[in-house]
Scaffold this active site. Structure first.
Site, PDB file in Angstrom:
ATOM      1  N   GLU A 140      31.590 -19.122  50.073  1.00  0.00           N
ATOM      2  CA  GLU A 140      32.988 -19.419  50.409  1.00  0.00           C
ATOM      3  C   GLU A 140      33.867 -19.801  49.210  1.00  0.00           C
ATOM      4  O   GLU A 140      34.785 -20.607  49.357  1.00  0.00           O
ATOM      5  CB  GLU A 140      33.070 -20.526  51.489  1.00  0.00           C
ATOM      6  CG  GLU A 140      32.274 -20.200  52.753  1.00  0.00           C
ATOM      7  CD  GLU A 140      32.353 -21.304  53.818  1.00  0.00           C
ATOM      8  OE1 GLU A 140      33.318 -22.086  53.815  1.00  0.00           O
ATOM      9  OE2 GLU A 140      31.437 -21.363  54.668  1.00  0.00           O
TER      10      GLU A 140
ATOM     11  N   CYS B 106      29.600 -30.770  63.170  1.00  0.00           N
ATOM     12  CA  CYS B 106      29.372 -31.995  62.398  1.00  0.00           C
ATOM     13  C   CYS B 106      30.458 -33.011  62.746  1.00  0.00           C
ATOM     14  O   CYS B 106      31.220 -32.785  63.668  1.00  0.00           O
ATOM     15  CB  CYS B 106      29.390 -31.679  60.903  1.00  0.00           C
ATOM     16  SG  CYS B 106      30.869 -30.821  60.387  1.00  0.00           S
TER      17      CYS B 106
ATOM     18  N   TRP C  35      42.830 -28.201  64.029  1.00  0.00           N
ATOM     19  CA  TRP C  35      43.338 -28.596  62.715  1.00  0.00           C
ATOM     20  C   TRP C  35      44.641 -27.886  62.362  1.00  0.00           C
ATOM     21  O   TRP C  35      44.991 -27.738  61.198  1.00  0.00           O
ATOM     22  CB  TRP C  35      42.250 -28.392  61.653  1.00  0.00           C
ATOM     23  CG  TRP C  35      41.049 -29.269  61.929  1.00  0.00           C
ATOM     24  CD1 TRP C  35      41.013 -30.356  62.779  1.00  0.00           C
ATOM     25  CD2 TRP C  35      39.735 -29.161  61.390  1.00  0.00           C
ATOM     26  NE1 TRP C  35      39.760 -30.909  62.792  1.00  0.00           N
ATOM     27  CE2 TRP C  35      38.949 -30.203  61.942  1.00  0.00           C
ATOM     28  CE3 TRP C  35      39.132 -28.282  60.480  1.00  0.00           C
ATOM     29  CZ2 TRP C  35      37.600 -30.386  61.625  1.00  0.00           C
ATOM     30  CZ3 TRP C  35      37.798 -28.470  60.157  1.00  0.00           C
ATOM     31  CH2 TRP C  35      37.050 -29.509  60.724  1.00  0.00           C
TER      32      TRP C  35
ATOM     33  N   HIS D 116      27.145 -36.087  52.391  1.00  0.00           N
ATOM     34  CA  HIS D 116      28.351 -36.876  52.126  1.00  0.00           C
ATOM     35  C   HIS D 116      28.267 -37.676  50.837  1.00  0.00           C
ATOM     36  O   HIS D 116      29.232 -38.301  50.439  1.00  0.00           O
ATOM     37  CB  HIS D 116      28.644 -37.804  53.303  1.00  0.00           C
ATOM     38  CG  HIS D 116      28.939 -37.031  54.550  1.00  0.00           C
ATOM     39  ND1 HIS D 116      27.960 -36.749  55.484  1.00  0.00           N
ATOM     40  CD2 HIS D 116      30.060 -36.450  54.984  1.00  0.00           C
ATOM     41  CE1 HIS D 116      28.491 -36.027  56.452  1.00  0.00           C
ATOM     42  NE2 HIS D 116      29.762 -35.831  56.180  1.00  0.00           N
TER      43      HIS D 116
ATOM     44  N   ILE E 274      24.920 -24.135  55.174  1.00  0.00           N
ATOM     45  CA  ILE E 274      25.975 -24.103  56.184  1.00  0.00           C
ATOM     46  C   ILE E 274      27.145 -23.214  55.769  1.00  0.00           C
ATOM     47  O   ILE E 274      28.007 -22.891  56.575  1.00  0.00           O
ATOM     48  CB  ILE E 274      26.436 -25.547  56.504  1.00  0.00           C
ATOM     49  CG1 ILE E 274      25.234 -26.419  56.832  1.00  0.00           C
ATOM     50  CG2 ILE E 274      27.420 -25.585  57.655  1.00  0.00           C
ATOM     51  CD1 ILE E 274      24.343 -25.901  57.957  1.00  0.00           C
ATOM     52  N   GLY E 275      27.195 -22.816  54.518  1.00  0.00           N
ATOM     53  CA  GLY E 275      28.218 -21.847  54.139  1.00  0.00           C
ATOM     54  C   GLY E 275      28.800 -22.048  52.768  1.00  0.00           C
ATOM     55  O   GLY E 275      28.687 -21.188  51.905  1.00  0.00           O
TER      56      GLY E 275
ATOM     57  N   ASP F 156      31.794 -21.416  62.888  1.00  0.00           N
ATOM     58  CA  ASP F 156      31.771 -22.887  62.828  1.00  0.00           C
ATOM     59  C   ASP F 156      32.686 -23.509  63.870  1.00  0.00           C
ATOM     60  O   ASP F 156      33.841 -23.100  64.020  1.00  0.00           O
ATOM     61  CB  ASP F 156      32.267 -23.360  61.454  1.00  0.00           C
ATOM     62  CG  ASP F 156      31.303 -22.993  60.329  1.00  0.00           C
ATOM     63  OD1 ASP F 156      30.087 -23.021  60.569  1.00  0.00           O
ATOM     64  OD2 ASP F 156      31.789 -22.694  59.222  1.00  0.00           O
TER      65      ASP F 156
ATOM     66  N   GLU G 290      35.499 -33.418  68.782  1.00  0.00           N
ATOM     67  CA  GLU G 290      36.636 -34.316  68.525  1.00  0.00           C
ATOM     68  C   GLU G 290      37.877 -33.921  69.310  1.00  0.00           C
ATOM     69  O   GLU G 290      38.806 -34.700  69.425  1.00  0.00           O
ATOM     70  CB  GLU G 290      36.950 -34.370  67.034  1.00  0.00           C
ATOM     71  CG  GLU G 290      37.515 -33.061  66.493  1.00  0.00           C
ATOM     72  CD  GLU G 290      37.913 -33.157  65.025  1.00  0.00           C
ATOM     73  OE1 GLU G 290      37.096 -33.644  64.234  1.00  0.00           O
ATOM     74  OE2 GLU G 290      39.019 -32.742  64.685  1.00  0.00           O
TER      75      GLU G 290
ATOM     76  N   LYS H 146      51.062 -41.435  47.396  1.00  0.00           N
ATOM     77  CA  LYS H 146      49.735 -40.969  46.977  1.00  0.00           C
ATOM     78  C   LYS H 146      49.582 -41.124  45.463  1.00  0.00           C
ATOM     79  O   LYS H 146      48.590 -41.653  44.975  1.00  0.00           O
ATOM     80  CB  LYS H 146      49.573 -39.497  47.380  1.00  0.00           C
ATOM     81  CG  LYS H 146      48.284 -38.854  46.915  1.00  0.00           C
ATOM     82  CD  LYS H 146      48.311 -37.348  47.206  1.00  0.00           C
ATOM     83  CE  LYS H 146      47.121 -36.636  46.611  1.00  0.00           C
ATOM     84  NZ  LYS H 146      45.862 -36.906  47.319  1.00  0.00           N
TER      85      LYS H 146
HETATM   86  N1  GLN Z   1      31.092 -23.248  56.763  1.00  0.00           N
HETATM   87  C1  GLN Z   1      31.791 -24.455  56.416  1.00  0.00           C
HETATM   88  C2  GLN Z   1      31.288 -24.968  55.086  1.00  0.00           C
HETATM   89  O1  GLN Z   1      30.147 -24.761  54.803  1.00  0.00           O
HETATM   90  C3  GLN Z   1      31.628 -25.518  57.465  1.00  0.00           C
HETATM   91  C4  GLN Z   1      32.418 -26.748  57.143  1.00  0.00           C
HETATM   92  C5  GLN Z   1      32.412 -27.806  58.220  1.00  0.00           C
HETATM   93  O2  GLN Z   1      31.580 -27.823  59.086  1.00  0.00           O
HETATM   94  N2  GLN Z   1      33.331 -28.709  58.195  1.00  0.00           N
HETATM   95  O3  GLN Z   1      31.998 -25.596  54.346  1.00  0.00           O
HETATM   96 ZN    ZN Z   2      29.941 -29.328  58.951  1.00  0.00          ZN
END
Ligand code: GLN
Ligand code: ZN
Length: 772
Positions: free
Chosen positions: A499, A658, A576, A709, A446-447, A614, A620, A27
């Site tokens: 967060e 997502c 994960w 993204h 989303i957070g 979440d 996946e 890396k």
């Molecule tokens: N609550 C998480 C965030 O906002 C969701 C992250 C995700 O969906 N991968 O980062």
């Molecule tokens: Zn997400």
């Protein structure tokens, strides 16, 4: 165990090894090269040194035949793309000018040329770069890398077996190039690809390869008759070559099923099969196919994807059965060891009681050698290791960490009622409307908010002792104040605390739940130079104390608007992490769900009216074979409902997904019974909203309006346009307004601008609705 002539030849081998090095030297070298701090020659030297060290490790441990060509600067599927000359048009000039820079351009993109798309390697957490093929793709053999790395191994005096991605799997993993006609199927290129493989095989033979391994993991998925016919054709051609190395076709991650008799009959010299987990069904499959008379079988009996000590006696018994089914049986891990960390003995902080249950790549290599020795020389030759293995396994079975009676009895007592909200959605929705008083088209995020350098510094300072826990808490509080102030000013309706205290959405909870284990050096390649340290689900899961309530309550104390509580769901926690191999996944999920259920209730009791759980990994984690989907979705959705159903009707449960397309799991999304779901949707122009509508999804949804993204800021017109598109599918009374995902990887400037546009878009469209 009796020793037979076939057994006396048993050899230990493997298909691949972690690439990064003990201290992630790879890396550092690759990223240094990108930044211009490391020269190309220095990068090559580091890589060669890593390969040499790994081969020495392997042969020193007693591996008879080492893999070569499995090393990669970035990704082995991208290496295969180079090997077959399938360079996309937009990268060709860069590759011609400088092969190394061109390689990284394909992986990472440049100012003018987008990178190859990246996606998950089967059901692992490794991501590969998707080949782009079209009717004009002109394959051309480039065996340089494979030949050179084989040469390096042979020069060390080792028996080495080059490992290649097989031609059928390569084509099945590819997607049509951007300019390919609609409906183009890359598999139609097989006849053009096979001569290229033939050339590479001839080059490897000339360079001294006795065996070459062709990996065909795509054959463990459901395959059509046409695809199986392609397998027949591919291996008839390659097997029929004169002056070729001997061919070993490998598969892993599940059973081969209908592809097994096809490969068993193919004119190749050996098969490598997975015999772990669900792939243990390969044993019956092989017997039913009449075994592999006259061929070599490489038996993958050491699980290459988990981190648990092998049950050596069980593996020996499998190997003993296999002896009757092939001409020669060799021993290996079930797949490349790429998917596990390097060395468990590096984990100095792990309780020694638990450490003896763990096997990373080095330990799995040793297990493989032990099994080959046992198979060749009889169990007496490995009596000491068998005894130690028995003791380690027994200590795990009997451990209070693995079996917590309180958790067990609580899990056993779960009833269907526990997994259902007390009122149907319509009544809940009315109660929530009354409590929350939100406008039409409510806005939220989303957070996470940007994880700034200051936050990372705060965590580093805490670890290094430069600040104490209070100092750290103060910095987090300050951050929360800023995030709340911004959201109020921007005019968002349902706020989040941002967060800032979370390093990672799984690790944060893993560190706070009993039964989870964190590693210090357990790095596993996720993609390119990105490595992750998945936590280990080591024992029964319980929650010693609330995990998030303090931060959410603090945020709520700063505002009159509702602050959404934020948790990671049970399926994503499992997906994960390294999971237990001693109980069904469904049982582990249920334990995690109960711990989350307590957190959800505590949040509610502390005054949190909106709670998001979440589940980005729900899609996946679908099993590779369709036959397994229904059972998986049943326990996965049940675990989510168990976590979220213990609340009052007027508490609003959100979920978020997502990283995937959701069209084929809409029923499962419905089965979650969440009041609101937010989904990634911007790049597909709200495709998921139409899919939800087509299904008759009855609850509220927020298809994402901002693709998070990239730093690109969508303007008001674009955001409002997407929102109107969403409205065509979902009625205003059930439509939410939010970005695609969390904002932790974004910077503040684009976060500010994009969220202001998002709120403005909601206001614009609300006004349009009022006017009409
Ligand atoms: N609550 C998480 C965030 O906002 C969701 C992250 C995700 O969906 N991968 O980062
Ligand atoms: Zn997400």
């Amino acid at each position: 165990m009796t020793t037979t002539s076939a057994a006396s030849a048993a050899r230990a081998t493997l298909y691949g090894y972690p690439r990064q090095g003990q201290n992630r030297e790879l890396k550092k070298a690759v990223e240094g090269y990108w930044k211009g701090r490391v020269t190309a020659d220095a990068l090559r030297a580091t890589a060669a040194e890593l390969r040499r060290t790994h081969w020495h490790d392997l042969s020193g441990t007693g591996i008879h035949e080492v893999p070569s060509g499995d090393f990669s600067y970035y990704d082995h599927v991208l290496d295969t793309t180079v090997m077959v000359g399938a360079i996309p048009e937009r990268h060709r000039a860069a590759v011609e000018e400088d092969a190394l820079d061109g390689y990284f351009a394909m992986a990472r993109g440049t100012q003018d040329a987008a990178p190859l798309e990246m996606t998950k390697w089967f059901d692992t957490n490794y991501h590969y770069l998707v080949p782009e093929l079209g009717p004009d793709t002109d394959f051309a053999a480039d065996s340089c890398k494979q030949v050179a790395e084989l040469g390096e191994a042979l020069a060390l005096g080792l028996a080495a077996r080059p490992v290649l991605v097989g031609p059928v799997t390569y084509l099945l993993l590819a997607k049509p190039a951007p300019d390919a006609p609609a409906g183009f199927d890359p598999l139609t290129l097989l006849d053009r690809l096979l001569p290229v493989y033939a050339e590479v095989l001839a080059d490897l033979r000339a360079a001294g390869a006795e065996w070459v391994q062709l990996d065909e993991p795509a054959l463990v998925q459901d395959r059509t008759p046409a695809e199986l016919a392609a397998v027949v054709r591919a291996y008839r051609v390659l097997g029929g070559l004169t002056d070729r190395p001997r061919l070993l076709v490998a598969s892993y991650f599940d059973r081969l099923g209908e592809a097994l008799p096809v490969l068993a009959k193919a004119p190749v010299d050996g098969l490598a099969l997975d015999f772990t987990g669900p792939a243990a069904a390969n044993l019956e499959g092989l017997a039913a196919a009449g075994g592999l008379p006259g061929k070599r079988l490489v038996a993958g009996v050491v699980d290459g994807r988990n981190i648990w000590v092998n049950d050596l006696e069980r593996s020996l018994s499998t190997l003993g059965t296999l002896l009757g089914l092939a001409d020669r049986v060799d021993v290996s891990p079930s797949c490349s060891l790429l998917h596990v960390p390097l060395d468990a003995t590096a984990e100095k902080d792990v309780d020694p009681q638990i450490l003896r249950w763990l096997a990373f790549a080095r330990q799995k290599t040793a297990e493989t050698v032990t099994l080959a020795t046992g198979l060749s020389q009889g169990t007496d030759a490995i009596a000491g290791r068998l005894a130690a293995n028995r003791a380690a396994l027994a200590s795990r079975t009997g451990s209070p960490i693995a079996r917590d009676p309180a958790v067990r009895s609580r899990t056993a007592a779960v009833t269907d009622t526990d997994t259902r909200r007390s009122q149907p959605y319509a009544e809940r929705a009315a109660a929530q409307r009354a409590l929350l008083g939100l406008p039409l088209l409510p806005t939220t995020t989303i957070g996470s908010f940007p994880q700034t350098a200051a936050l990372r510094t705060a965590r580093a300072d805490l670890r290094a002792g430069r600040i104490d826990a209070d100092g750290y808490e103060n910095r987090i509080r300050t951050e929360i104040q800023q995030v709340i102030a911004f959201q109020e000013k921007a005019g968002l309706d349902v706020l989040v605390h941002g967060e800032p205290e979370r390093n990672d959405m799984v690790q944060y909870f893993a560190e706070r739940l009993d039964g989870f284990l964190a590693t210090r050096h357990g790095w596993v390649q996720s993609y390119g130079t990105r490595y992750v340290r998945p936590p280990i689900l080591a024992g029964d899961i319980s929650r010693p104390e609330p995990m998030t309530v303090r931060w959410t309550s603090y945020a709520q104390s700063l505002t009159g608007k509702p602050v959404k509580g934020m948790l990671t769901g049970p399926v994503t926690m499992l997906a994960w992490s390294f999971v237990r191999d001693d109980q069904p996944l469904a049982d582990t999920a249920r334990q995690v769900a109960l711990a989350l259920r307590d957190e959800v209730r505590d949040l509610e009791a502390a005054g949190t009216a909106v709670i998001q759980v979440d589940e980005p990994a729900l899609r996946e984690t679908l099993p590779l074979r369709v036959a397994g989907h229904a059972a998986y979705l049943a326990w996965a959705t049940e675990a989510f409902r168990l976590a979220t159903s213990g609340v009052r009707p007027d508490t609003q449960v959100h979920t978020h997904m997502c990283y995937a397309e959701f069209g084929d799991i809409v029923q499962a999304i419905d089965d979650l019974d969440a009041d609101v779901i937010s989904l990634e949707a911007a790049r597909s122009h709200m495709q998921v909203a139409r899919e939800l509508a087509a299904h008759g999804y009855p609850r509220a949804a927020g298809p994402g309006l901002w693709d998070i993204h990239s730093p690109r800021v969508p303007d008001l017109a674009e955001t409002a346009g997407l929102l109107r598109t969403g409205l065509e599918a979902i009625p205003a009374g059930r439509l939410w307004v939010n970005p695609d995902c969390g904002l932790k990887t974004r910077g503040w400037p684009e976060t500010r601008a994009s969220l202001e546009n998002l709120v403005a878009a909601a206001r614009t469209v609300r006004a349009e609705i009022d006017a009409s």
